[in-house]
Scaffold this motif. Structure first.
Motif, PDB file in Angstrom:
ATOM      1  N   ILE A 276       1.694  -4.140  19.870  1.00  0.00           N
ATOM      2  CA  ILE A 276       2.100  -2.735  19.733  1.00  0.00           C
ATOM      3  C   ILE A 276       3.572  -2.683  19.311  1.00  0.00           C
ATOM      4  CG2 ILE A 276       2.506  -2.484  22.262  1.00  0.00           C
ATOM      5  CD1 ILE A 276       1.410   0.303  19.763  1.00  0.00           C
ATOM      6  N   ALA A 277       3.805  -2.057  18.173  1.00  0.00           N
ATOM      7  CA  ALA A 277       5.165  -2.018  17.628  1.00  0.00           C
ATOM      8  C   ALA A 277       6.035  -1.009  18.375  1.00  0.00           C
ATOM      9  CB  ALA A 277       5.118  -1.669  16.146  1.00  0.00           C
ATOM     10  N   LEU A 278       7.258  -1.435  18.676  1.00  0.00           N
ATOM     11  CA  LEU A 278       8.272  -0.527  19.242  1.00  0.00           C
ATOM     12  C   LEU A 278       9.057   0.086  18.087  1.00  0.00           C
ATOM     13  CD1 LEU A 278       9.492  -2.943  22.070  1.00  0.00           C
ATOM     14  CD2 LEU A 278       7.799  -1.090  22.245  1.00  0.00           C
TER      15      LEU A 278
ATOM     16  N   LYS B  66       8.573   0.534  14.103  1.00  0.00           N
ATOM     17  CA  LYS B  66       7.359   0.512  13.287  1.00  0.00           C
ATOM     18  C   LYS B  66       7.574   0.013  11.865  1.00  0.00           C
ATOM     19  CE  LYS B  66       5.244   2.804  16.621  1.00  0.00           C
ATOM     20  NZ  LYS B  66       4.187   2.200  17.451  1.00  0.00           N
ATOM     21  N   TYR B  67       6.566  -0.690  11.388  1.00  0.00           N
ATOM     22  CA  TYR B  67       6.458  -1.089   9.983  1.00  0.00           C
ATOM     23  C   TYR B  67       5.647  -0.017   9.280  1.00  0.00           C
ATOM     24  CZ  TYR B  67       3.144  -3.529   6.714  1.00  0.00           C
ATOM     25  OH  TYR B  67       2.299  -3.885   5.695  1.00  0.00           O
ATOM     26  N   TRP B  68       6.230   0.666   8.329  1.00  0.00           N
ATOM     27  CA  TRP B  68       5.491   1.697   7.585  1.00  0.00           C
ATOM     28  C   TRP B  68       6.115   1.771   6.203  1.00  0.00           C
ATOM     29  CZ3 TRP B  68       0.881   3.133   8.643  1.00  0.00           C
ATOM     30  CH2 TRP B  68       0.321   4.288   8.103  1.00  0.00           C
ATOM     31  N   GLY B  69       5.547   1.088   5.275  1.00  0.00           N
ATOM     32  CA  GLY B  69       6.109   0.991   3.914  1.00  0.00           C
ATOM     33  C   GLY B  69       6.280  -0.474   3.564  1.00  0.00           C
ATOM     34  N   LYS B  70       5.680  -0.868   2.415  1.00  0.00           N
ATOM     35  CA  LYS B  70       5.789  -2.276   2.013  1.00  0.00           C
ATOM     36  C   LYS B  70       5.933  -2.366   0.500  1.00  0.00           C
ATOM     37  CE  LYS B  70       0.739  -2.728   2.396  1.00  0.00           C
ATOM     38  NZ  LYS B  70      -0.375  -3.513   2.893  1.00  0.00           N
ATOM     39  N   TYR B  71       6.327  -3.536   0.025  1.00  0.00           N
ATOM     40  CA  TYR B  71       6.478  -3.754  -1.413  1.00  0.00           C
ATOM     41  C   TYR B  71       6.039  -5.182  -1.730  1.00  0.00           C
ATOM     42  CZ  TYR B  71      10.657  -6.468  -0.276  1.00  0.00           C
ATOM     43  OH  TYR B  71      11.504  -7.425   0.231  1.00  0.00           O
TER      44      TYR B  71
ATOM     45  N   ASN C 246       4.342  -8.607  -2.391  1.00  0.00           N
ATOM     46  CA  ASN C 246       3.197  -9.249  -1.772  1.00  0.00           C
ATOM     47  C   ASN C 246       3.262  -9.119  -0.249  1.00  0.00           C
ATOM     48  OD1 ASN C 246       0.811 -10.609  -1.809  1.00  0.00           O
ATOM     49  ND2 ASN C 246       1.687 -12.627  -2.268  1.00  0.00           N
ATOM     50  N   GLN C 247       2.964  -7.944   0.262  1.00  0.00           N
ATOM     51  CA  GLN C 247       2.955  -7.724   1.713  1.00  0.00           C
ATOM     52  C   GLN C 247       4.325  -7.951   2.354  1.00  0.00           C
ATOM     53  OE1 GLN C 247      -0.041  -5.970   2.532  1.00  0.00           O
ATOM     54  NE2 GLN C 247      -0.192  -7.372   4.249  1.00  0.00           N
ATOM     55  N   LEU C 248       5.370  -7.408   1.723  1.00  0.00           N
ATOM     56  CA  LEU C 248       6.713  -7.542   2.296  1.00  0.00           C
ATOM     57  C   LEU C 248       7.134  -6.193   2.865  1.00  0.00           C
ATOM     58  CD1 LEU C 248       8.102  -9.642  -0.671  1.00  0.00           C
ATOM     59  CD2 LEU C 248       7.438 -10.493   1.595  1.00  0.00           C
TER      60      LEU C 248
ATOM     61  N   GLY D 209      -2.784 -11.166   5.312  1.00  0.00           N
ATOM     62  CA  GLY D 209      -4.021 -10.455   5.639  1.00  0.00           C
ATOM     63  C   GLY D 209      -3.722  -9.031   6.066  1.00  0.00           C
ATOM     64  N   SER D 210      -2.749  -8.868   6.936  1.00  0.00           N
ATOM     65  CA  SER D 210      -2.329  -7.558   7.428  1.00  0.00           C
ATOM     66  C   SER D 210      -0.912  -7.720   7.968  1.00  0.00           C
ATOM     67  CB  SER D 210      -3.286  -7.106   8.532  1.00  0.00           C
ATOM     68  OG  SER D 210      -2.914  -5.831   8.982  1.00  0.00           O
ATOM     69  N   GLY D 211      -0.002  -6.885   7.494  1.00  0.00           N
ATOM     70  CA  GLY D 211       1.413  -7.071   7.844  1.00  0.00           C
ATOM     71  C   GLY D 211       1.649  -7.240   9.337  1.00  0.00           C
ATOM     72  N   SER D 212       1.089  -6.329  10.133  1.00  0.00           N
ATOM     73  CA  SER D 212       1.367  -6.366  11.567  1.00  0.00           C
ATOM     74  C   SER D 212       0.784  -7.628  12.224  1.00  0.00           C
ATOM     75  CB  SER D 212       0.827  -5.109  12.248  1.00  0.00           C
ATOM     76  OG  SER D 212      -0.538  -4.955  11.953  1.00  0.00           O
ATOM     77  N   ALA D 213      -0.206  -8.258  11.591  1.00  0.00           N
ATOM     78  CA  ALA D 213      -0.804  -9.480  12.150  1.00  0.00           C
ATOM     79  C   ALA D 213       0.216 -10.614  12.256  1.00  0.00           C
ATOM     80  CB  ALA D 213      -1.994  -9.918  11.296  1.00  0.00           C
ATOM     81  N   SER D 214       1.259 -10.556  11.434  1.00  0.00           N
ATOM     82  CA  SER D 214       2.286 -11.611  11.487  1.00  0.00           C
ATOM     83  C   SER D 214       2.983 -11.625  12.856  1.00  0.00           C
ATOM     84  CB  SER D 214       3.336 -11.390  10.388  1.00  0.00           C
ATOM     85  OG  SER D 214       4.053 -10.202  10.642  1.00  0.00           O
ATOM     86  N   ARG D 215       2.881 -10.501  13.590  1.00  0.00           N
ATOM     87  CA  ARG D 215       3.564 -10.416  14.890  1.00  0.00           C
ATOM     88  C   ARG D 215       2.649 -10.793  16.057  1.00  0.00           C
ATOM     89  NH1 ARG D 215       5.149  -4.657  13.203  1.00  0.00           N
ATOM     90  NH2 ARG D 215       3.352  -4.389  14.556  1.00  0.00           N
ATOM     91  N   SER D 216       1.426 -11.276  15.788  1.00  0.00           N
ATOM     92  CA  SER D 216       0.497 -11.583  16.892  1.00  0.00           C
ATOM     93  C   SER D 216       0.389 -13.062  17.215  1.00  0.00           C
ATOM     94  CB  SER D 216      -0.902 -11.041  16.571  1.00  0.00           C
ATOM     95  OG  SER D 216      -0.986  -9.681  16.920  1.00  0.00           O
TER      96      SER D 216
ATOM     97  N   SER E 237      -6.493   4.960   6.127  1.00  0.00           N
ATOM     98  CA  SER E 237      -6.181   3.575   6.490  1.00  0.00           C
ATOM     99  C   SER E 237      -4.668   3.349   6.454  1.00  0.00           C
ATOM    100  CB  SER E 237      -6.859   2.618   5.512  1.00  0.00           C
ATOM    101  OG  SER E 237      -6.173   2.645   4.279  1.00  0.00           O
ATOM    102  N   SER E 238      -4.218   2.346   7.235  1.00  0.00           N
ATOM    103  CA  SER E 238      -2.783   2.022   7.224  1.00  0.00           C
ATOM    104  C   SER E 238      -2.342   1.640   5.823  1.00  0.00           C
ATOM    105  CB  SER E 238      -2.499   0.840   8.141  1.00  0.00           C
ATOM    106  OG  SER E 238      -2.702   1.213   9.451  1.00  0.00           O
ATOM    107  N   THR E 239      -3.213   0.906   5.125  1.00  0.00           N
ATOM    108  CA  THR E 239      -2.848   0.445   3.783  1.00  0.00           C
ATOM    109  C   THR E 239      -2.543   1.639   2.882  1.00  0.00           C
ATOM    110  OG1 THR E 239      -4.185  -1.499   4.160  1.00  0.00           O
ATOM    111  CG2 THR E 239      -3.636  -1.020   1.865  1.00  0.00           C
ATOM    112  N   LEU E 240      -3.345   2.683   2.965  1.00  0.00           N
ATOM    113  CA  LEU E 240      -3.085   3.873   2.159  1.00  0.00           C
ATOM    114  C   LEU E 240      -1.787   4.547   2.618  1.00  0.00           C
ATOM    115  CD1 LEU E 240      -4.239   5.669  -0.112  1.00  0.00           C
ATOM    116  CD2 LEU E 240      -5.142   7.132   1.705  1.00  0.00           C
ATOM    117  N   GLY E 241      -1.604   4.620   3.919  1.00  0.00           N
ATOM    118  CA  GLY E 241      -0.380   5.215   4.469  1.00  0.00           C
ATOM    119  C   GLY E 241       0.869   4.499   3.973  1.00  0.00           C
ATOM    120  N   HIS E 242       0.828   3.165   3.942  1.00  0.00           N
ATOM    121  CA  HIS E 242       1.974   2.398   3.429  1.00  0.00           C
ATOM    122  C   HIS E 242       2.242   2.775   1.976  1.00  0.00           C
ATOM    123  CE1 HIS E 242       2.531  -0.324   6.810  1.00  0.00           C
ATOM    124  NE2 HIS E 242       1.246  -0.577   6.845  1.00  0.00           N
ATOM    125  N   ASP E 243       1.163   2.901   1.207  1.00  0.00           N
ATOM    126  CA  ASP E 243       1.295   3.242  -0.222  1.00  0.00           C
ATOM    127  C   ASP E 243       2.002   4.577  -0.418  1.00  0.00           C
ATOM    128  OD1 ASP E 243       0.239   1.106  -1.407  1.00  0.00           O
ATOM    129  OD2 ASP E 243      -1.723   1.995  -1.884  1.00  0.00           O
TER     130      ASP E 243
END
Ligand code: DP6
Length: 358
Positions: free
Chosen positions: A28-30, A32-37, A39-41, A162-169, A220-226
């Motif tokens: 659970i993010a304190l 938040k990651y919201w917005g990417k550019y 290759n999943q950065l 695979g999913s940005g937030s997965a890098s934190r698990s 979806s989160s992916t659309l939200g990031h876009d």
């Protein structure tokens, strides 16, 4: 480390077939990651508590093949799960440069979540990190010199693809993903354990997840990031998130819970404010989400406890509080807040130490 460092050029051993298994938690993010550019950065750095009870178990069976291309089948709770295939294909496409033998094997992926699939809890963080860890373990089997530190880092690197937030698990209990000037060793490519002193008040920090809406996410989160591309407040949001992370560093050290609450709740509301001000705009909170937030505020005022909330990209509410307040807050949740959950459902969880091979 750079992307180049995750490319393995030679595998001394070839294995005909084998099985690897792992378990990986959600987080659970304190901040938040919201917005990417690219290759999943990530556009800004984020930090999360790794959870314990909400996790995914994955078993990856692999067998050598001669045909070209990817070959895999996915099962959720032992039933075929074709709806997962597009996401895994995209994942394999993104990581094939780093796992060069990916096209040389047939894979069977068996996955099971500790939480109901329909709970609205994002399974992509736990699912992708569990699968990434299995794949790196497979690589280590073929390349036994690969050291443990690289296995961990590469698992986070692949999970991110695979999913940005997965890098934190992959690790825990607090993980930073995204380059931040004040956090040594931080990177856009993978998550790293929060490297500074953390006050004991944040040990075993509690997260009770109130299941307000169990349905599939509307957006979806992916659309939200876009939608952060060309968003009128994007720049300010990315700067503010990084500034909030700077502020959180000293709060985590001092144990200043009132400042912690201020930062964490403001992050959650800013995330949803981005959704409400994008084009198209959308609202993921439900009436009961707001009811719960108001009741948390009233309870905090009345009792002087340090309970607060955060939200991810959905209607569920994560109730965060120190371990020392567990009894008090859990009775409040059972007696008052559960009435606003779908079928009264909530999940008791707490900060944990990350993914493991089984
Ligand atoms: C609101 O990691 O699910 O939970 O990289 O497109 O898979 P993709 O997105 P994802 O986004 C998570 C967004 C969030 C905030 C967070 O966890 O930091």
């Amino acid at each position: 480390m750079t992307e180049e460092d995750f490319i393995t050029h030679a595998h001394p051993t070839t294995i005909e077939k084998d099985v690897v298994s792992s378990v990986a938690p959600s987080n659970i993010a304190l901040i938040k990651y919201w917005g990417k550019y690219g290759n999943q950065l990530p556009e800004n750095a984020s930090v999360s508590f790794t959870l314990s009870n909400c996790h995914t178990k994955t078993t990856l069976s692999y067998q050598k093949k001669d045909s070209e291309g990817f070959d895999f089948s996915v099962f959720l709770d032992d039933a075929p799960a074709p709806s997962f295939e597009p996401k895994i294909s995209t994942f394999f496409e993104r990581i094939k440069e780093y796992i060069p033998f990916l096209e040389k094997y047939s894979f069977t992926i068996h996955t099971t979540n500790s939480f109901p699939h329909s709970s609205g809890i994002a399974s992509s963080a736990s699912g992708m990190s569990a699968l990434a860890l299995c794949l790196v373990r497979m690589e280590q089997q073929m390349n036994p010199q690969m050291d443990q530190a690289l296995v961990t880092r590469k698992a986070s690197f692949l999970a991110r693809l695979g999913s940005g937030s997965a890098s934190r698990s992959i690790e825990g209990p607090l993980v930073v993903w995204g380059k931040h000037p004040k956090i040594e060793g931080s990177s856009n490519l993978y998550g790293v354990p929060f490297p500074y002193k953390v006050h004991p008040t944040f040990e075993n920090f509690q997260d009770t997840i109130l299941l307000v809406d169990k349905g599939e996410k509307q957006v979806s989160s992916t659309l939200g990031h876009d939608l952060m591309h060309g968003h009128p407040f994007a720049r300010q949001r990315f700067e503010k998130a990084n500034a909030n992370l700077t502020a959180l560093i000293s709060v985590l050290e001092s144990g200043d819970l009132s400042e912690f609450i201020h930062i964490v709740e403001s992050e959650a509301l800013s995330l949803h404010a981005m959704m409400m001000t994008s084009r198209p705009y959308f609202i993921l909170m439900k009436p009961n989400t707001l009811e719960i937030i108001n009741r948390i505020w009233a309870f905090r005022k009345k009792t002087g406890t340090s309970v607060c909330f955060t939200l991810d990209a959905g209607a569920n509410v994560h109730v965060l509080y120190p371990f020392s307040e567990k009894e008090k807050v859990l009775s409040f949740i059972k007696e008052e807040l559960s009435a606003f959950c779908k079928d009264g459902a909530f999940i008791i969880d707490q900060a944990g130490s990350g993914a493991q091979l089984l």
